[in-house]
Write a protein that holds these residues in place. Structure first.
Motif, short mmCIF file in Angstrom:
data_model
loop_
_atom_site.label_atom_id
_atom_site.label_comp_id
_atom_site.label_asym_id
_atom_site.label_seq_id
_atom_site.Cartn_x
_atom_site.Cartn_y
_atom_site.Cartn_z
N ALA A 193 39.81 35.29 44.48
CA ALA A 193 41.27 35.42 44.41
C ALA A 193 41.76 34.94 43.05
N VAL A 194 42.68 35.69 42.46
CA VAL A 194 43.20 35.37 41.12
C VAL A 194 44.71 35.15 41.22
N TYR A 195 45.17 34.02 40.68
CA TYR A 195 46.59 33.70 40.68
C TYR A 195 47.04 33.35 39.26
N ASP A 196 48.30 33.62 38.99
CA ASP A 196 48.87 33.26 37.69
C ASP A 196 49.30 31.80 37.66
N ALA A 197 49.57 31.21 38.84
CA ALA A 197 49.97 29.82 38.92
C ALA A 197 49.84 29.34 40.36
N LEU A 198 49.63 28.02 40.52
CA LEU A 198 49.51 27.42 41.84
C LEU A 198 50.53 26.30 42.00
N ILE B 166 44.30 27.78 34.78
CA ILE B 166 45.42 28.15 35.64
C ILE B 166 46.47 27.04 35.69
N PRO B 167 47.75 27.36 35.54
CA PRO B 167 48.80 26.34 35.61
C PRO B 167 48.92 25.78 37.03
N LEU B 168 48.88 24.45 37.14
CA LEU B 168 49.00 23.76 38.42
C LEU B 168 50.30 22.97 38.44
N SER B 169 51.17 23.25 39.39
CA SER B 169 52.39 22.47 39.56
C SER B 169 52.30 21.74 40.89
N PHE B 170 52.75 20.48 40.89
CA PHE B 170 52.66 19.65 42.08
C PHE B 170 54.01 19.51 42.76
N LEU B 171 53.96 19.47 44.08
CA LEU B 171 55.14 19.25 44.91
C LEU B 171 54.97 17.88 45.55
N THR B 172 55.93 16.99 45.35
CA THR B 172 55.74 15.62 45.80
C THR B 172 57.06 14.90 46.02
#
Length: 236
Positions: free
Chosen positions: A48-53, A78-84
């Motif tokens: 699986a390929v994603y532009d961002a997570l 891959i850009p990783l953004s965190f939800l917290t």
């Protein structure tokens, strides 16, 4: 743009996707959702390929930071953004080169700004051209850890290779910053990519690959201010 969100609360996933699709057409942004970090990891392992997570930090099965470390082994860029709910963890996220931290509940404007920044990041992955030994080589700025000059030679250090070209350090910094604007001098002959810094001490900057780059005493104060400003912008 293909995104994936991983959060063990389905209610939050529904809220997140609803906000995104409120502004972006489903042809422009596609979202795959996961309530299990291990399921997301398996999907990436299976191609699986994603532009961002977007990853929740606090999950029972595997926490977001541990998940990010495993993803980095498979998809280093891959850009990783965190939800917290704990935005004070932003500094820890630079260990895995976090793109952004979004505080729960997610602010609509900040989410949209993050997606716009992701679009710009994708544009920023275009390369610059240098000449080495008579050949023209494309360098992607995001892959560059730091650059240093030695008389008329410039060494461009990436994670797996060093390139050498003949030009002035000011000129190469300008070219790189036209794409990424993350390069700052730490010495008259050295510039570092702030996107690859995990922490700084009173003498050097520690990179996300464990390497260290010395910071000159005369530039330390200005560089520290610029780096913390960059961290703050990236964690908005």
């Amino acid at each position: 743009m293909r995104l994936a969100i991983c959060d063990d609360e389905q209610i939050f996933i529904d809220q997140f996707t609803s906000l995104v699709y409120k502004k972006y057409a489903r042809l422009d942004v596609v979202i795959n959702t996961y309530t299990s970090g291990l399921d997301l990891l398996d999907s990436i392992k299976n191609g699986a390929v994603y532009d961002a997570l977007f990853l929740d930090i606090e999950m029972d099965e595997i926490d977001g930071m541990s998940l990010a470390r495993e993803i980095r082994k498979l998809a280093p860029e891959i850009p990783l953004s965190f939800l917290t709910s704990h935005i004070e963890m932003a500094i820890d996220g630079y260990e895995v080169a976090a793109f952004r931290f979004l505080k729960k509940p997610v602010d609509e404007a900040k989410l949209y700004q993050t997606i716009e920044d992701l679009k710009q990041y994708e544009k920023g992955r275009r390369g610059i051209i240098i000449k080495e030994n008579g050949e023209e080589i494309v360098i992607v700025p995001s892959s560059v850890l730091f650059i240093e000059s030695d008389n008329n030679d410039i060494r461009i250090i990436t994670g797996d290779k060093t390139y050498i070209c003949r030009m002035k350090i000011g000129d190469i910094i300008d070219q790189l910053n036209e794409v990424s604007d993350t390069f700052r001098r730490v010495h008259r002959s050295t510039a570092i990519n702030m996107a690859h810094i995990s922490r700084i001490s009173d003498k050097d900057a520690v990179l996300d690959n464990g390497g260290k780059v010395a910071i000159s005493r005369s530039m330390y104060k200005t560089f520290k201010e610029e780096f913390y400003s960059y961290v703050k912008r990236s964690a908005r």
